[in-house]
Design a protein around this motif. Structure first.
Motif, PDB file in Angstrom:
ATOM      1  N   ALA A 176       0.853  -1.178   0.000  1.00 35.27           N
ATOM      2  CA  ALA A 176       0.000   0.000   0.000  1.00 35.27           C
ATOM      3  C   ALA A 176       0.893   1.232   0.000  1.00 35.27           C
ATOM      4  O   ALA A 176       1.953   1.245   0.637  1.00 35.27           O
ATOM      5  N   VAL A 177       0.466   2.262  -0.731  1.00 38.40           N
ATOM      6  CA  VAL A 177       1.165   3.533  -0.758  1.00 38.40           C
ATOM      7  C   VAL A 177       0.197   4.579  -0.217  1.00 38.40           C
ATOM      8  O   VAL A 177      -0.932   4.704  -0.719  1.00 38.40           O
ATOM      9  N   THR A 178       0.606   5.291   0.816  1.00 42.16           N
ATOM     10  CA  THR A 178      -0.302   6.235   1.460  1.00 42.16           C
ATOM     11  C   THR A 178       0.301   7.632   1.486  1.00 42.16           C
ATOM     12  O   THR A 178       1.519   7.813   1.594  1.00 42.16           O
ATOM     13  N   GLY A 179      -0.575   8.633   1.387  1.00 41.83           N
ATOM     14  CA  GLY A 179      -0.165  10.029   1.461  1.00 41.83           C
ATOM     15  C   GLY A 179      -0.926  10.730   2.553  1.00 41.83           C
ATOM     16  O   GLY A 179      -2.102  10.422   2.813  1.00 41.83           O
ATOM     17  N   SER A 180      -0.278  11.702   3.185  1.00 40.50           N
ATOM     18  CA  SER A 180      -0.863  12.307   4.386  1.00 40.50           C
ATOM     19  C   SER A 180      -0.640  13.806   4.405  1.00 40.50           C
ATOM     20  O   SER A 180       0.234  14.346   3.714  1.00 40.50           O
ATOM     21  N   GLY A 181      -1.427  14.436   5.281  1.00 40.22           N
ATOM     22  CA  GLY A 181      -1.218  15.850   5.539  1.00 40.22           C
ATOM     23  C   GLY A 181       0.096  16.141   6.220  1.00 40.22           C
ATOM     24  O   GLY A 181       0.492  17.307   6.331  1.00 40.22           O
ATOM     25  N   ASP A 182       0.820  15.098   6.661  1.00 35.03           N
ATOM     26  CA  ASP A 182       2.134  15.323   7.279  1.00 35.03           C
ATOM     27  C   ASP A 182       3.240  15.469   6.243  1.00 35.03           C
ATOM     28  O   ASP A 182       4.419  15.458   6.571  1.00 35.03           O
ATOM     29  N   ARG A 183       2.851  15.562   4.916  1.00 36.77           N
ATOM     30  CA  ARG A 183       3.757  15.809   3.792  1.00 36.77           C
ATOM     31  C   ARG A 183       4.538  14.570   3.371  1.00 36.77           C
ATOM     32  O   ARG A 183       5.409  14.663   2.513  1.00 36.77           O
ATOM     33  N   THR A 184       4.272  13.417   3.972  1.00 37.72           N
ATOM     34  CA  THR A 184       5.049  12.230   3.642  1.00 37.72           C
ATOM     35  C   THR A 184       4.225  11.233   2.834  1.00 37.72           C
ATOM     36  O   THR A 184       2.996  11.232   2.870  1.00 37.72           O
ATOM     37  N   VAL A 185       4.958  10.389   2.118  1.00 34.15           N
ATOM     38  CA  VAL A 185       4.399   9.230   1.423  1.00 34.15           C
ATOM     39  C   VAL A 185       5.024   8.000   2.072  1.00 34.15           C
ATOM     40  O   VAL A 185       6.248   7.932   2.248  1.00 34.15           O
ATOM     41  N   ARG A 186       4.206   7.009   2.438  1.00 35.83           N
ATOM     42  CA  ARG A 186       4.714   5.810   3.097  1.00 35.83           C
ATOM     43  C   ARG A 186       4.299   4.570   2.306  1.00 35.83           C
ATOM     44  O   ARG A 186       3.222   4.544   1.694  1.00 35.83           O
ATOM     45  N   VAL A 187       5.177   3.564   2.355  1.00 36.78           N
ATOM     46  CA  VAL A 187       4.932   2.300   1.660  1.00 36.78           C
ATOM     47  C   VAL A 187       4.829   1.196   2.702  1.00 36.78           C
ATOM     48  O   VAL A 187       5.679   1.086   3.592  1.00 36.78           O
ATOM     49  N   ASP A 189       4.062  -3.054   3.560  1.00 33.99           N
ATOM     50  CA  ASP A 189       3.962  -4.435   3.120  1.00 33.99           C
ATOM     51  C   ASP A 189       2.655  -5.003   3.670  1.00 33.99           C
ATOM     52  O   ASP A 189       2.477  -5.125   4.882  1.00 33.99           O
ATOM     53  N   LEU A 190       1.715  -5.354   2.757  1.00 36.50           N
ATOM     54  CA  LEU A 190       0.396  -5.795   3.216  1.00 36.50           C
ATOM     55  C   LEU A 190       0.402  -7.227   3.746  1.00 36.50           C
ATOM     56  O   LEU A 190      -0.562  -7.640   4.398  1.00 36.50           O
ATOM     57  N   THR A 191       1.472  -7.977   3.464  1.00 33.54           N
ATOM     58  CA  THR A 191       1.543  -9.335   4.018  1.00 33.54           C
ATOM     59  C   THR A 191       2.026  -9.295   5.467  1.00 33.54           C
ATOM     60  O   THR A 191       1.439  -9.911   6.362  1.00 33.54           O
ATOM     61  N   THR A 192       3.111  -8.530   5.713  1.00 35.57           N
ATOM     62  CA  THR A 192       3.651  -8.440   7.079  1.00 35.57           C
ATOM     63  C   THR A 192       3.018  -7.310   7.871  1.00 35.57           C
ATOM     64  O   THR A 192       3.173  -7.234   9.079  1.00 35.57           O
ATOM     65  N   ARG A 193       2.350  -6.397   7.134  1.00 39.21           N
ATOM     66  CA  ARG A 193       1.698  -5.251   7.755  1.00 39.21           C
ATOM     67  C   ARG A 193       2.704  -4.336   8.448  1.00 39.21           C
ATOM     68  O   ARG A 193       2.422  -3.735   9.470  1.00 39.21           O
ATOM     69  N   GLU A 194       3.870  -4.183   7.835  1.00 41.69           N
ATOM     70  CA  GLU A 194       4.902  -3.292   8.367  1.00 41.69           C
ATOM     71  C   GLU A 194       5.273  -2.249   7.314  1.00 41.69           C
ATOM     72  O   GLU A 194       5.202  -2.507   6.111  1.00 41.69           O
ATOM     73  N   GLN A 195       5.705  -1.062   7.816  1.00 45.41           N
ATOM     74  CA  GLN A 195       6.170  -0.023   6.905  1.00 45.41           C
ATOM     75  C   GLN A 195       7.502  -0.447   6.293  1.00 45.41           C
ATOM     76  O   GLN A 195       8.361  -1.022   6.969  1.00 45.41           O
ATOM     77  N   ILE A 196       7.682  -0.182   5.005  1.00 47.41           N
ATOM     78  CA  ILE A 196       8.923  -0.518   4.308  1.00 47.41           C
ATOM     79  C   ILE A 196       9.806   0.723   4.285  1.00 47.41           C
ATOM     80  O   ILE A 196       9.499   1.715   3.606  1.00 47.41           O
ATOM     81  N   GLY A 197      10.884   0.689   5.035  1.00 46.73           N
ATOM     82  CA  GLY A 197      11.842   1.788   5.029  1.00 46.73           C
ATOM     83  C   GLY A 197      11.296   3.077   5.603  1.00 46.73           C
ATOM     84  O   GLY A 197      10.260   3.115   6.285  1.00 46.73           O
ATOM     85  N   GLU A 198      12.036   4.153   5.313  1.00 47.75           N
ATOM     86  CA  GLU A 198      11.658   5.474   5.811  1.00 47.75           C
ATOM     87  C   GLU A 198      10.593   6.102   4.913  1.00 47.75           C
ATOM     88  O   GLU A 198      10.433   5.715   3.747  1.00 47.75           O
ATOM     89  N   PRO A 199       9.854   7.090   5.417  1.00 48.86           N
ATOM     90  CA  PRO A 199       8.874   7.792   4.581  1.00 48.86           C
ATOM     91  C   PRO A 199       9.560   8.461   3.388  1.00 48.86           C
ATOM     92  O   PRO A 199      10.734   8.843   3.454  1.00 48.86           O
ATOM     93  N   LEU A 200       8.812   8.612   2.296  1.00 53.50           N
ATOM     94  CA  LEU A 200       9.298   9.329   1.115  1.00 53.50           C
ATOM     95  C   LEU A 200       8.990  10.805   1.318  1.00 53.50           C
ATOM     96  O   LEU A 200       7.831  11.192   1.526  1.00 53.50           O
ATOM     97  N   ARG A 238      12.660   3.441  -3.765  1.00 55.92           N
ATOM     98  CA  ARG A 238      12.044   4.427  -2.892  1.00 55.92           C
ATOM     99  C   ARG A 238      12.700   5.791  -3.038  1.00 55.92           C
ATOM    100  O   ARG A 238      12.886   6.530  -2.085  1.00 55.92           O
ATOM    101  N   GLU A 239      13.006   6.169  -4.289  1.00 58.20           N
ATOM    102  CA  GLU A 239      13.564   7.486  -4.606  1.00 58.20           C
ATOM    103  C   GLU A 239      12.659   8.193  -5.611  1.00 58.20           C
ATOM    104  O   GLU A 239      11.993   7.542  -6.422  1.00 58.20           O
ATOM    105  N   GLN A 240      12.686   9.536  -5.553  1.00 62.26           N
ATOM    106  CA  GLN A 240      11.901  10.316  -6.508  1.00 62.26           C
ATOM    107  C   GLN A 240      12.547  10.216  -7.889  1.00 62.26           C
ATOM    108  O   GLN A 240      13.766  10.241  -8.025  1.00 62.26           O
ATOM    109  N   ILE A 241      11.715  10.079  -8.920  1.00 61.19           N
ATOM    110  CA  ILE A 241      12.200   9.997 -10.296  1.00 61.19           C
ATOM    111  C   ILE A 241      12.058  11.367 -10.943  1.00 61.19           C
ATOM    112  O   ILE A 241      10.939  11.871 -11.122  1.00 61.19           O
ATOM    113  N   GLY A 242      13.168  11.978 -11.290  1.00 58.74           N
ATOM    114  CA  GLY A 242      13.137  13.260 -11.981  1.00 58.74           C
ATOM    115  C   GLY A 242      12.608  14.399 -11.141  1.00 58.74           C
ATOM    116  O   GLY A 242      12.442  14.297  -9.914  1.00 58.74           O
TER     117      GLY A 242
END
Length: 588
Positions: A176-187, A189-200, A238-242
């Protein structure tokens, strides 16, 4: 108004609000002392309506529906919706599942969120269809659509409302990819239900919208925010493209992705009232922003584009819009190029392709290829005032356009060469408000208002004296052939409709009366073998007239604003332009 008129207006409004089924039910309601409604509204635009009040087939019943996604459950297509629903003095934040075949809600609402449900998405995890919901309570919850139970604990980490959710597959894992009013994008893992790495991190204001796509074989996330930018993220690295995609002048509120001609694209919608399409490979905007009419619809014609029956409408907002006649959907981008109101249009077939010839208040006549939506050549110039009327004709095998303007002239244009033929036709003491063409005794002629004059297009001379005086103010003209006679039908500022025999140059019968204000639009057609005239006026009515009997056919159709344009489809349907809207009506 009478109950019959109220019935018709309510049916029209139901169609404008997007509920065709309700419109049909209203039309079918019997009214005591009134005949059955002869016309039903097939569809109508609703550009004057806020999108939040347009009908959604499966709405939450008592408060704002904030999010929609689709899924397949037990082989059935379903919708998943989220809202903040008012209940008594408080509120119930719910997720609901709807069967799209029956339009019925499936089971009880899914509850647990303590803030409004801002975003929903669907995925398949371990073979199970699931729904994800993001909320103002800063959490993301995962729901098993089969058992209708929450799976595990909420996903936490965002420090502000979760405004957007999308799903993808990364390295074979559902995420799942989620966006928030906290200015971050988070990824996640829906199988383990854990966040993958740091927020984008990159957006400088809240993230409003998220979608996913595949770019060069890589899964990517596309996000839009209050900072007016669109950003693309590599979900593997997990990096911005361009660089960010820029162009919107206000917050990007919605996103979708797709594939056009094999290229992955993003479609973004913004508070700047535009929709933009972006090539995700090049990072460039494709074409112009998509907009709808922002002013009155002043002219409308029908045509066929690549086998589809379509409507072309021209407006006070300087644009031409093309609409699919069957679905009511806008076709392609608006046709832009005029620098003032599009007041008059007609259609022609040039080189086997449909074209529209449009006259504008900027004094220009432009020819548009409706297949490519491109302008053909440079606009013919000559009129020194607004162009009020356009018609087409054929002379010696050449397609012509005949235009009338506020400068009091009628001009004839060679559509193949793109130039004016000879000098303007003069003699009108006032602006030329209407033009129609016909063939009389084998001679192609033009009929013009504001007083009715007939012009020989071969010699380019006026035939006889005007049929009316300037004081009568003819606003609209059309022609028809009835029992072998070529007739002109004119609508006046006094609300009357006149019928003229163009061969004898005499009026036929008494004026047709019924309109209580200026007649702005006239067209003619043959329906079921009967020659008809259709007129629309400032009194907000459309009337149908039998040109053989000289009588009105059935009751008038009533609209909430002045009728500026009418057209008849060959199958007998009516197209009406009123205010900012276009509606299509069919005989019941």
């Amino acid at each position: 108004m009478t109950a019959g008129v109220r019935r018709q207006l309510l049916a029209l409004d139901a169609a404008r609000y997007g509920d065709r089924e309700l419109s049909a039910r209203i039309t079918a309601v019997p009214v005591e002392g009134e005949p059955a409604a002869p016309w039903g509204v097939e569809w109508a635009t609703g550009s004057q309506l806020d999108r939040s009040v347009r009908r959604i087939p499966t709405p939450h019943s008592t408060d704002a529906l904030l999010a929609v996604a689709t899924a397949v459950l037990d082989g059935r297509p379903v919708a998943v919706t989220g809202s903040s629903m008012a209940v008594g003095g408080g509120s119930e934040r719910t997720v609901r599942v709807w069967d799209l075949t029956t339009d019925q809600q499936i089971g009880e609402p899914l509850t647990g969120h303590t803030g409004e449900v801002c975003a929903v998405a669907a995925a398949v995890v371990d073979g199970r269809p699931v729904a994800l919901s993001g909320s103002g309570d800063r959490t993301v919850r995962v729901w098993d659509l089969a058992t209708r139970e929450q799976i595990g604990e909420p996903l936490t980490g965002h420090t502000a409302a979760v405004a957007a959710v999308a799903t993808a597959v990364v390295d074979g894992r559902p995420v799942a990819v989620t966006g928030s009013g906290d200015r971050t994008v988070r990824v996640w893992d829906l199988t383990t239900r854990e966040q993958i790495g740091e927020p984008l991190i990159g957006h400088t204001h809240g993230v409003c919208a998220v979608a996913t796509a595949v770019l060069d074989g890589r899964p990517v996330g596309v996000t839009g925010g209050h900072d007016k930018t669109v950003r693309v993220w590599d979900l593997t690295t997990r990096e911005q493209i361009g660089e960010p995609l820029t162009g919107h002048t206000a917050a990007v509120r919605a996103l979708a992705t797709g594939v056009v001609d094999g290229r992955p694209v993003a479609v973004t919608a913004s508070e700047d009232e535009t929709v933009r399409v972006w090539d995700l490979t090049t990072g460039r905007q494709i074409g112009r922003p998509l907009t709808g009419h922002d002013g009155w619809v002043l002219s409308v014609v029908t045509t066929t584009i690549e086998g589809r029956p379509c409507i072309v409408s021209g407006g006070e907002d300087w644009t031409l819009q093309v609409w699919d006649l069957a679905t009511g959907e806008q076709v392609g981008e608006p046709v832009n190029g005029h620098t003032d109101k599009v007041r008059a249009m007609t259609t022609a077939v040039l080189d086997g392709r449909p074209h529209v010839i449009a006259g504008s208040q900027d004094g220009m006549v432009r020819v548009w290829d409706l297949t490519t939506a491109g302008q053909v050549g440079e606009p013919p110039t000559g009129h020194t005032g607004e162009v009020n009327a356009v018609a087409t004709a054929v002379l010696d095998g050449r397609p012509l356009a005949v235009t009338g303007g506020a400068d009091g002239t009628v001009r004839v244009w060679d559509l193949t060469a793109g130039r004016q033929i000879g000098q303007p036709l003069t003699g009108q003491d006032d602006w030329v408000s209407a033009v129609a063409t016909a063939v009389v005794d084998g001679c192609p002629v033009a009929v013009t208002g504001s007083n009715v004059r007939v012009w020989d297009l071969s010699t380019r001379e006026q035939i006889g004296e005007p049929l009316t005086s300037d004081e009568e103010g003819v606003q609209a003209v059309a022609v028809a052939v009835v029992e072998g006679r070529t007739l002109a039908v004119s609508g006046g500022a006094d609300g009357t409709v006149w019928v003229w025999d163009l061969a004898t140059r005499e009026q036929i019968g008494q004026p047709l009366t019924g309109h209580t204000d200026e007649v702005n639009a006239v067209t003619t057609a043959v329906v079921d073998g009967r020659p008809l005239a259709v007129t629309g006026g400032d009194d907000g009515t459309v009337r149908v007239w039998d040109l053989t009997a000289g009588d009105q056919v059935g009751p008038e159709l009533v609209f909430p604003l002045p009728v500026c344009a009418v057209a008849v489809v060959p199958d007998g349907r009516l197209v009406v332009g009123f205010g900012w809207e276009v509606a299509v009506l069919a005989r019941r």
